[in-house]
Write a protein that holds these residues in place. Structure first.
Motif, mmCIF file in Angstrom:
data_model
loop_
_atom_site.group_PDB
_atom_site.id
_atom_site.type_symbol
_atom_site.label_atom_id
_atom_site.label_comp_id
_atom_site.label_asym_id
_atom_site.label_seq_id
_atom_site.Cartn_x
_atom_site.Cartn_y
_atom_site.Cartn_z
ATOM 1 N N THR A 1 11.244 -43.137 -21.739
ATOM 2 C CA THR A 1 11.027 -41.518 -21.744
ATOM 3 C C THR A 1 12.189 -41.357 -21.121
ATOM 4 O OG1 THR A 1 8.796 -41.339 -22.072
ATOM 5 C CG2 THR A 1 9.989 -39.820 -20.637
ATOM 6 N N GLY A 2 12.769 -41.763 -20.583
ATOM 7 C CA GLY A 2 13.945 -41.437 -20.258
ATOM 8 C C GLY A 2 15.484 -42.067 -21.117
ATOM 9 N N GLU A 3 14.959 -42.995 -21.891
ATOM 10 C CA GLU A 3 16.134 -43.182 -23.260
ATOM 11 C C GLU A 3 16.509 -42.294 -24.210
ATOM 12 O OE1 GLU A 3 17.367 -46.791 -25.625
ATOM 13 O OE2 GLU A 3 16.346 -47.515 -23.683
ATOM 14 N N GLY B 1 15.437 -39.738 -23.615
ATOM 15 C CA GLY B 1 15.855 -37.418 -22.758
ATOM 16 C C GLY B 1 17.582 -38.345 -23.547
ATOM 17 N N ARG B 2 18.041 -39.042 -22.675
ATOM 18 C CA ARG B 2 19.456 -39.390 -22.801
ATOM 19 C C ARG B 2 19.726 -39.784 -24.494
ATOM 20 N NH1 ARG B 2 22.627 -44.806 -21.296
ATOM 21 N NH2 ARG B 2 24.686 -44.759 -22.553
ATOM 22 N N THR B 3 19.202 -39.819 -25.439
ATOM 23 C CA THR B 3 19.845 -40.155 -26.658
ATOM 24 C C THR B 3 19.739 -38.717 -27.334
ATOM 25 O OG1 THR B 3 18.475 -42.235 -26.838
ATOM 26 C CG2 THR B 3 19.022 -40.823 -28.540
ATOM 27 N N SER B 4 18.948 -37.924 -27.150
ATOM 28 C CA SER B 4 18.947 -36.381 -27.187
ATOM 29 C C SER B 4 20.126 -35.584 -26.271
ATOM 30 C CB SER B 4 17.585 -35.386 -27.273
ATOM 31 O OG SER B 4 17.300 -35.495 -26.010
ATOM 32 N N GLY B 5 20.198 -35.808 -24.907
ATOM 33 C CA GLY B 5 21.372 -34.990 -24.446
ATOM 34 C C GLY B 5 22.466 -35.935 -25.088
ATOM 35 N N GLN B 6 22.555 -36.515 -25.445
ATOM 36 C CA GLN B 6 24.022 -37.637 -25.843
ATOM 37 C C GLN B 6 24.212 -36.757 -27.682
ATOM 38 O OE1 GLN B 6 24.842 -42.261 -25.822
ATOM 39 N NE2 GLN B 6 23.219 -41.367 -26.783
ATOM 40 N N ALA C 1 21.883 -51.978 -30.649
ATOM 41 C CA ALA C 1 21.798 -52.786 -29.984
ATOM 42 C C ALA C 1 19.985 -53.479 -29.219
ATOM 43 C CB ALA C 1 22.223 -52.216 -28.801
ATOM 44 N N SER C 2 20.202 -54.959 -29.131
ATOM 45 C CA SER C 2 19.192 -55.243 -28.881
ATOM 46 C C SER C 2 18.607 -54.126 -27.574
ATOM 47 C CB SER C 2 18.976 -57.173 -27.975
ATOM 48 O OG SER C 2 19.314 -56.709 -27.198
ATOM 49 N N ASN C 3 19.754 -54.260 -26.361
ATOM 50 C CA ASN C 3 18.860 -53.570 -24.822
ATOM 51 C C ASN C 3 18.382 -52.015 -25.072
ATOM 52 O OD1 ASN C 3 21.690 -53.523 -25.495
ATOM 53 N ND2 ASN C 3 21.664 -54.027 -23.804
ATOM 54 N N PHE C 4 18.910 -51.643 -26.008
ATOM 55 C CA PHE C 4 18.504 -49.585 -25.610
ATOM 56 C C PHE C 4 17.849 -49.547 -26.990
ATOM 57 C CE2 PHE C 4 21.118 -50.641 -22.274
ATOM 58 C CZ PHE C 4 20.581 -49.084 -21.919
ATOM 59 N N PRO C 5 15.994 -49.511 -27.860
ATOM 60 C CA PRO C 5 16.036 -49.449 -28.833
ATOM 61 C C PRO C 5 16.571 -47.637 -29.352
ATOM 62 C CG PRO C 5 14.303 -49.155 -26.835
ATOM 63 C CD PRO C 5 15.759 -49.795 -26.752
ATOM 64 N N PHE C 6 16.663 -46.605 -28.222
ATOM 65 C CA PHE C 6 17.102 -45.484 -28.971
ATOM 66 C C PHE C 6 18.667 -45.165 -28.699
ATOM 67 C CE2 PHE C 6 12.391 -45.023 -26.903
ATOM 68 C CZ PHE C 6 11.562 -45.060 -28.227
ATOM 69 N N ALA C 7 19.163 -45.313 -27.129
ATOM 70 C CA ALA C 7 20.286 -45.349 -27.381
ATOM 71 C C ALA C 7 21.661 -45.694 -27.557
ATOM 72 C CB ALA C 7 20.502 -44.868 -25.040
ATOM 73 N N PHE C 8 21.637 -46.832 -27.948
ATOM 74 C CA PHE C 8 22.147 -47.433 -28.776
ATOM 75 C C PHE C 8 21.457 -48.106 -29.789
ATOM 76 C CE2 PHE C 8 24.680 -47.638 -24.564
ATOM 77 C CZ PHE C 8 26.091 -47.974 -25.068
ATOM 78 N N SER C 9 21.342 -47.339 -31.086
ATOM 79 C CA SER C 9 20.240 -47.512 -31.809
ATOM 80 C C SER C 9 20.646 -45.911 -33.122
ATOM 81 C CB SER C 9 19.092 -48.009 -31.319
ATOM 82 O OG SER C 9 18.621 -48.939 -32.260
ATOM 83 N N VAL C 10 19.031 -46.247 -33.587
ATOM 84 C CA VAL C 10 19.582 -45.518 -34.737
ATOM 85 C C VAL C 10 20.100 -44.168 -34.563
ATOM 86 C CG1 VAL C 10 17.801 -44.342 -36.602
ATOM 87 C CG2 VAL C 10 17.742 -46.892 -36.401
ATOM 88 N N ALA C 11 19.972 -43.713 -33.670
ATOM 89 C CA ALA C 11 20.389 -41.955 -33.570
ATOM 90 C C ALA C 11 21.164 -41.952 -31.501
ATOM 91 C CB ALA C 11 19.280 -40.916 -32.956
ATOM 92 N N GLY C 12 21.945 -43.467 -31.131
ATOM 93 C CA GLY C 12 22.092 -43.325 -30.265
ATOM 94 C C GLY C 12 23.985 -43.224 -30.442
#
Length: 494
Positions: free
Chosen positions: A84-86, A88-93, A138-149
């Protein structure tokens, strides 16, 4: 290529989620061609116009948060709170980059007016989008370093469409995020092909080699990243490859800090080491501490009490098991593994400073997971000398009291050329998403130490300069015209 990419639960090892069809060469060609077709219109938007689209994508991700978290938790076992936090980090970026676009400084506009007295022509320079960017999730961030990361968001902010290669560990999550994003793009009046998605391990090399790709963003292993980096530079038309590959993130505890905060440091170290089952690029893999019985005993005690969770994939778990077994003779503490199928136990190793110096090549290798090496020292000069053997890392941390400041200054001076971020009295895990953040470092941490994959300047990776000499004002980009209609910050040579 395989027919499908199937996600599996790290808790049970069983298949979960809908499989994602593996991309054929024809699929890859279509995705890149569509992105190239979308590039002119996307790049032609003003900064504020692109900012509105990024905000719309951020809003869509937040609205779909519960659905996305459920899919990602099944594939990654990272837990509802973390995921959930991740999101939020993704939308925050995305919103952070929207703010940068509205400010306008990202175009780096510089004007050198004509000066007939010295024969200087009128020259005006700014940055433009480089073209279609390939991003590896990236494997370890399915949202923040991924499709919309972060890599994708920064490329979009720069005006570049993106083709993402989904990670094999979370294909259903990747597809779900892509659906949300593409719907938001259409809703904002923009081509959905500003985002393309391909899948399958075999798609990676062809994506980097594709003539329609202008630059690459990669987060992953040193071996995989180096192979793709070499491929990018060997193309008939070599392209920039911005890879985040591996980092041991040295942490140095100085004597005064050890005396004053031994238990706090021991707890903090083990907490940072085991956070997210150690699956962070900023994991503290090297800890230098003075010969201090209370501190070393505390580290051992907290490590033995720690429980490791599930790794993100069976392959990552097996690699961790192999690498930790190879250093069994240095082991001073081992925690326990949870009951999950791919769970692992935290491990702490020990070496003296002399042993570290003699075996630096062996002992400075990254282990992806909750394992770290504690190096004890007695001689402060020898400590500073030994830090010169630490390879390029994303971070370097120093724990010090005011009395330690002279030594802290020497340690920082040695670490600074070897890291991208210096942390004082803190731990490297956790990367703030802000304009000033630099998440990069010398090889092997990254392939381009001047650039960052987190923070406001991340979009500079995807921009290239053009100088306009003696062009009529009406034909110049709006950012360079005399009236400056967009009001962007500019540097004007006297």
């Amino acid at each position: 290529m395989a027919d499908v990419v199937q996600g599996r639960s790290p808790r049970t090892g069983d298949p979960v989620g809908d499989p994602l069809p593996a991309s054929t060469p024809a699929d890859l060609d279509r995705a890149v061609a569509a992105a190239r077709a979308a590039a002119p219109a996307w790049g032609a938007l003003t900064g504020p116009e692109r900012a509105d689209v990024l905000d719309a994508i951020a809003d869509a991700l937040d609205a779909a948060r519960a659905e996305l978290v459920a899919v990602a938790d099944a594939e990654t076992a990272l837990g509802e709170a973390r995921l959930t936090g991740e999101v939020g980090r993704t939308s925050g970026q995305l919103r952070m980059f929207a703010g940068l676009l509205r400010d306008g400084a990202h175009v780096d506009a510089v004007l050198s007016p004509a000066d007939p007295a010295i024969g200087r022509p009128d020259v005006r320079r700014m940055l433009h989008p480089i073209g279609v960017v390939a991003v590896f999730s990236a494997s370890n961030f399915p949202f923040a370093f991924s499709v919309a990361g972060g890599d994708t968001a920064s490329a979009w902010a720069a005006g570049c469409p993106v083709v993402v290669k989904a990670h094999e560990a979370h294909p259903a999550t990747s597809a779900a995020v892509a659906r949300v994003v593409r719907t938001a793009l259409l809703g904002a009046g923009v081509s959905e092909d500003v985002l393309g998605l391909v899948a399958g391990r075999a798609a990676g090399g062809p994506l980097v080699a594709h003539p329609g790709i202008a630059a690459v963003g990669f987060t992953g292993s040193l071996a995989g990243g180096r192979a793709l980096y070499d491929l990018a530079t060997r193309r008939p038309d070599p392209i920039p490859f911005f890879g985040e590959l591996g980092s041991v993130n040295p942490v140095v505890v100085l004597p005064g800090a050890a005396d004053e905060r031994a238990d706090e440091i021991a707890r903090g170290y083990v907490g940072s080491l085991t956070l997210g089952t150690g699956q962070f690029c900023t994991n503290p893999g090297l800890l230098f501490v003075p010969e201090h019985a209370k501190l070393l005993d505390g580290i051992t005690e907290h490590a033995r009490a720690a429980t490791g969770g599930a790794m993100l994939s069976e392959r990552i778990r097996d690699t961790y098991a192999h690498e930790t077994a190879g250093r069994a003779d240095r082991e001073i503490a081992r925690g326990t593994a949870a009951d999950d199928a791919w769970a692992v136990a935290p491990v702490v190793w020990h070496a003296t400073l002399a042993e570290f110096t003699a075996n630096a090549a062996e002992l400075t290798g990254e282990t992806f997971g909750p394992a770290g090496l504690v190096v004890t020292y007695t001689d402060e000069d020898a400590l500073v000398d030994a830090l010169a053997a630490v390879p390029g890392s994303l971070t370097g941390s120093v724990h010090a009291t005011e009395a330690d400041h002279p030594l802290a200054a020497r340690v920082a001076a040695t670490l600074r050329p070897r890291v991208g971020r210096l942390v004082h009295n803190g731990w490297p895990t956790g990367v703030a998403v802000c304009w000033a953040m630099h998440h990069g470092g010398p090889w092997p941490a990254t392939t381009a130490p001047a650039h960052t994959s987190v923070g406001g300047t991340a979009l500079r990776r995807w921009l290239v300069p053009t100088a306009y000499q003696d062009w009529p004002d009406a034909l110049l980009p709006a950012e360079l015209r005399d009236a400056n209609p967009l009001g962007v910050p500019r540097v004007v040579q006297p």
